[in-house]
Design an enzyme around this catalytic site. Sequence first.
Site, PDB file in Angstrom:
ATOM      1  N   LYS A 288       5.478 -43.696 -30.643  1.00 46.62           N
ATOM      2  CA  LYS A 288       6.424 -43.944 -29.556  1.00 46.62           C
ATOM      3  C   LYS A 288       6.043 -45.221 -28.815  1.00 46.62           C
ATOM      4  O   LYS A 288       4.863 -45.523 -28.639  1.00 46.62           O
ATOM      5  CB  LYS A 288       6.437 -42.777 -28.565  1.00 46.62           C
ATOM      6  CG  LYS A 288       7.252 -41.571 -28.996  1.00 46.62           C
ATOM      7  CD  LYS A 288       7.304 -40.546 -27.869  1.00 46.62           C
ATOM      8  CE  LYS A 288       8.110 -39.316 -28.275  1.00 46.62           C
ATOM      9  NZ  LYS A 288       9.530 -39.638 -28.482  1.00 46.62           N
TER      10      LYS A 288
ATOM     11  N   GLU B 210       1.224 -35.316 -34.601  1.00 46.14           N
ATOM     12  CA  GLU B 210       2.115 -34.375 -35.277  1.00 46.14           C
ATOM     13  C   GLU B 210       2.262 -34.811 -36.730  1.00 46.14           C
ATOM     14  O   GLU B 210       2.628 -35.953 -37.007  1.00 46.14           O
ATOM     15  CB  GLU B 210       3.490 -34.346 -34.613  1.00 46.14           C
ATOM     16  CG  GLU B 210       4.427 -33.339 -35.256  1.00 46.14           C
ATOM     17  CD  GLU B 210       5.851 -33.420 -34.718  1.00 46.14           C
ATOM     18  OE1 GLU B 210       6.339 -32.423 -34.172  1.00 46.14           O
ATOM     19  OE2 GLU B 210       6.466 -34.499 -34.842  1.00 46.14           O
TER      20      GLU B 210
END
Length: 264
Positions: free
Chosen positions: A79, A173
Amino acid sequence: MTTDDGAGSGTDGQSAAPLPLVTPGFLGDLNQLRREFTRFMLQYQFAVSEVTTKISILREEFRLLHDYNPIEHVGSRLKTPESIISKVARKGCAPSFETIRAEITDIAGVRVTCSFTSDVYRLFEMLTTQSDITVHTVKDYIEHPKPNGYRSLHALVEVPVFLSDSVEHVMVEIQFRTIAMDFWASTEHKIYYKYQSTPPPDVLAQLTEAAETAHRLDSLMEELHRQVHAAGSPPGVPDNYLVPTDAVLERLLHIRTVAPDDRD
């Protein structure tokens, strides 16, 4: 008549309020915050590198030492600072880096695309049983697909990042998918983007049907793989400088079987 660009006066003709004074202290605080944010982002970048390196090691081992390589593709994403702050605002969480780390767990992501469904679980087991990886949560959308047909295995893991002055434990993740699952998910993402997240009911129905078709394809291809694998095939010699040639192996065998004084 002169053109007013709004820089020197207000709309009522009065002078605009002066801009706040940018003090050295303000600039110092801004630079300090930038360093902290950069350090925060680097930790996630390094964590992604740690995970992808582990997967690359497994991939190379399979390629050179085993009969086939179950890892088709490895991708990653991080991100941006803008995206993180937007999510902080949406979630309403405290803007400290400690809270962001605790509450936003999808900053770093790695996706592993495998050949077959059994490979997904095989790679998951190999990776998550390594001693320096801590598994926090697992969501098995292969065994329990989402209502729209989405299938994938998600694992939220923590990995150590060794910095010059500390060791940070960072969340990553990891998504494990087959080629068919990845193709479906990519198409679904494009469709949702085109329809601004609200596809028509008939399109959603077709997406769900396509997910079932992809699942049947996975099952069929894995069964074909089992049959071919069971039949056996002559082992090939990988084209890699690490793999010894026949000449090197013959010399090694010669050295092992003759007395030291008789060696070439």
